[in-house]
Design a protein around this motif. Structure first.
Motif, mmCIF file in Angstrom:
data_model
loop_
_atom_site.group_PDB
_atom_site.id
_atom_site.type_symbol
_atom_site.label_atom_id
_atom_site.label_comp_id
_atom_site.label_asym_id
_atom_site.label_seq_id
_atom_site.Cartn_x
_atom_site.Cartn_y
_atom_site.Cartn_z
ATOM 1 N N GLY A 128 0.807 -1.216 0.000
ATOM 2 C CA GLY A 128 0.000 0.000 0.000
ATOM 3 C C GLY A 128 0.837 1.261 0.000
ATOM 4 N N VAL A 129 1.878 1.280 0.816
ATOM 5 C CA VAL A 129 2.734 2.469 0.903
ATOM 6 C C VAL A 129 3.412 2.736 -0.434
ATOM 7 N N SER A 130 3.990 1.710 -1.035
ATOM 8 C CA SER A 130 4.724 1.929 -2.275
ATOM 9 C C SER A 130 3.787 2.287 -3.434
ATOM 10 N N SER A 131 2.655 1.625 -3.538
ATOM 11 C CA SER A 131 1.733 1.954 -4.635
ATOM 12 C C SER A 131 1.079 3.316 -4.404
ATOM 13 N N PHE A 132 0.762 3.647 -3.153
ATOM 14 C CA PHE A 132 0.180 4.953 -2.835
ATOM 15 C C PHE A 132 1.138 6.064 -3.249
ATOM 16 N N SER A 133 2.407 5.936 -2.864
ATOM 17 C CA SER A 133 3.366 6.995 -3.188
ATOM 18 C C SER A 133 3.561 7.122 -4.688
ATOM 19 N N ALA A 134 3.526 6.008 -5.413
ATOM 20 C CA ALA A 134 3.655 6.079 -6.873
ATOM 21 C C ALA A 134 2.424 6.737 -7.503
ATOM 22 N N LEU A 135 1.248 6.424 -6.973
ATOM 23 C CA LEU A 135 0.017 6.986 -7.538
ATOM 24 C C LEU A 135 -0.114 8.487 -7.305
ATOM 25 N N ILE A 136 0.375 8.974 -6.164
ATOM 26 C CA ILE A 136 0.167 10.394 -5.849
ATOM 27 C C ILE A 136 1.311 11.283 -6.336
ATOM 28 N N LYS A 137 2.390 10.678 -6.822
ATOM 29 C CA LYS A 137 3.546 11.461 -7.269
ATOM 30 C C LYS A 137 3.113 12.460 -8.346
ATOM 31 N N GLY A 138 3.410 13.720 -8.097
ATOM 32 C CA GLY A 138 3.101 14.766 -9.061
ATOM 33 C C GLY A 138 1.624 15.127 -9.157
ATOM 34 N N GLN A 139 0.808 14.655 -8.218
ATOM 35 C CA GLN A 139 -0.637 14.907 -8.262
ATOM 36 C C GLN A 139 -1.068 16.064 -7.374
ATOM 37 N N GLY A 140 -0.139 16.720 -6.699
ATOM 38 C CA GLY A 140 -0.477 17.864 -5.854
ATOM 39 C C GLY A 140 -0.892 17.519 -4.442
ATOM 40 N N PHE A 141 -0.618 16.322 -3.995
ATOM 41 C CA PHE A 141 -0.952 15.922 -2.625
ATOM 42 C C PHE A 141 -0.078 16.682 -1.631
ATOM 43 N N VAL A 142 -0.633 16.944 -0.459
ATOM 44 C CA VAL A 142 0.128 17.472 0.662
ATOM 45 C C VAL A 142 0.099 16.379 1.724
ATOM 46 N N LEU A 143 1.257 15.782 1.963
ATOM 47 C CA LEU A 143 1.361 14.587 2.797
ATOM 48 C C LEU A 143 0.466 13.509 2.191
ATOM 49 N N ILE A 144 -0.602 13.114 2.873
ATOM 50 C CA ILE A 144 -1.509 12.099 2.311
ATOM 51 C C ILE A 144 -2.798 12.711 1.805
ATOM 52 N N PHE A 145 -2.904 14.035 1.867
ATOM 53 C CA PHE A 145 -4.160 14.712 1.551
ATOM 54 C C PHE A 145 -4.229 15.098 0.081
ATOM 55 N N PRO A 146 -5.322 14.722 -0.579
ATOM 56 C CA PRO A 146 -5.466 15.006 -2.005
ATOM 57 C C PRO A 146 -5.593 16.510 -2.285
ATOM 58 N N PRO A 147 -5.370 16.883 -3.529
ATOM 59 C CA PRO A 147 -5.369 18.306 -3.877
ATOM 60 C C PRO A 147 -6.751 18.966 -3.897
ATOM 61 N N THR A 148 -7.807 18.190 -3.929
ATOM 62 C CA THR A 148 -9.144 18.801 -3.965
ATOM 63 C C THR A 148 -9.908 18.466 -2.688
ATOM 64 N N TRP A 149 -10.735 19.430 -2.282
ATOM 65 C CA TRP A 149 -11.571 19.210 -1.101
ATOM 66 C C TRP A 149 -12.569 18.085 -1.338
ATOM 67 N N ALA A 150 -13.061 17.978 -2.558
ATOM 68 C CA ALA A 150 -14.054 16.943 -2.856
ATOM 69 C C ALA A 150 -13.470 15.544 -2.650
ATOM 70 N N GLU A 151 -12.278 15.334 -3.166
ATOM 71 C CA GLU A 151 -11.652 14.022 -3.003
ATOM 72 C C GLU A 151 -11.330 13.746 -1.539
ATOM 73 N N CYS A 152 -10.878 14.767 -0.838
ATOM 74 C CA CYS A 152 -10.584 14.616 0.591
ATOM 75 C C CYS A 152 -11.870 14.279 1.355
ATOM 76 N N ALA A 153 -12.956 14.929 0.970
ATOM 77 C CA ALA A 153 -14.244 14.673 1.629
ATOM 78 C C ALA A 153 -14.721 13.243 1.390
ATOM 79 N N VAL A 154 -14.495 12.711 0.200
ATOM 80 C CA VAL A 154 -14.893 11.326 -0.093
ATOM 81 C C VAL A 154 -14.096 10.365 0.790
ATOM 82 N N SER A 155 -12.787 10.559 0.853
ATOM 83 C CA SER A 155 -11.941 9.663 1.650
ATOM 84 C C SER A 155 -12.283 9.763 3.136
ATOM 85 N N ALA A 156 -12.361 10.985 3.641
ATOM 86 C CA ALA A 156 -12.671 11.182 5.065
ATOM 87 C C ALA A 156 -14.097 10.733 5.375
ATOM 88 N N GLY A 157 -15.017 10.997 4.468
ATOM 89 C CA GLY A 157 -16.408 10.601 4.683
ATOM 90 C C GLY A 157 -16.576 9.095 4.713
#
Length: 138
Positions: free
Chosen positions: A85-114
């Motif tokens: 999970g760690v290795s695939s997660f880091s590869a998937l988010i590379k260059g996607q604008g994540f801050v730490l583990i948080f996605p770049p959009t509020w909508a996506e963050c809301a889906v994950s947190a929700g």
């Protein structure tokens, strides 16, 4: 009868006994799956690399916890799934604008947190229902 028997109660019983630490691990998995759903990359190289890292690190983790007792099958599975999970997660988010583990959009963050909040609410409801006298799952 429904044919579910005791097996129908197994998920309910699991949720009623779920310790907080394991609930957090489930939230990690939910967050990971949400991220994979939003940023999936079909590249076999990404997934094979993650699998390779999982094997190498999983074996190292197994050796680090080796003692007089053998880890149970779910602990063993987690020791291999986490590096995957760690290795695939880091590869998937590379260059996607994540801050730490948080996605770049509020909508996506809301889906994950929700999704995690919904899971925790289900766990809390199962525990509350189990505490009521005379209540059994159907």
């Amino acid at each position: 009868m429904s044919g579910r028997g005791a097996g129908g109660r197994a998920p309910f019983a699991y949720l009623t006994r779920l310790p907080p630490g394991k609930a957090v691990l489930w939230c990690y998995l939910i967050w990971y799956l949400s991220t994979v759903a939003h940023h999936f990359d079909p590249s076999p190289k990404l997934w094979l690399n993650a699998l390779g890292i999982s094997g190498v690190i999983g074996i190292a983790l197994m050796l680090s916890v080796a003692g007089t007792t053998r880890p149970d099958r779910w602990q063993t599975a987690r020791l291999f799934m986490m590096p995957f999970g760690v290795s695939s997660f880091s590869a998937l988010i590379k260059g996607q604008g994540f801050v730490l583990i948080f996605p770049p959009t509020w909508a996506e963050c809301a889906v994950s947190a929700g999704a995690c909040a919904l899971f925790l609410a289900v766990v809390a409801a199962a525990k509350a229902l189990a505490r009521q006298p005379g209540t059994t799952p159907q």
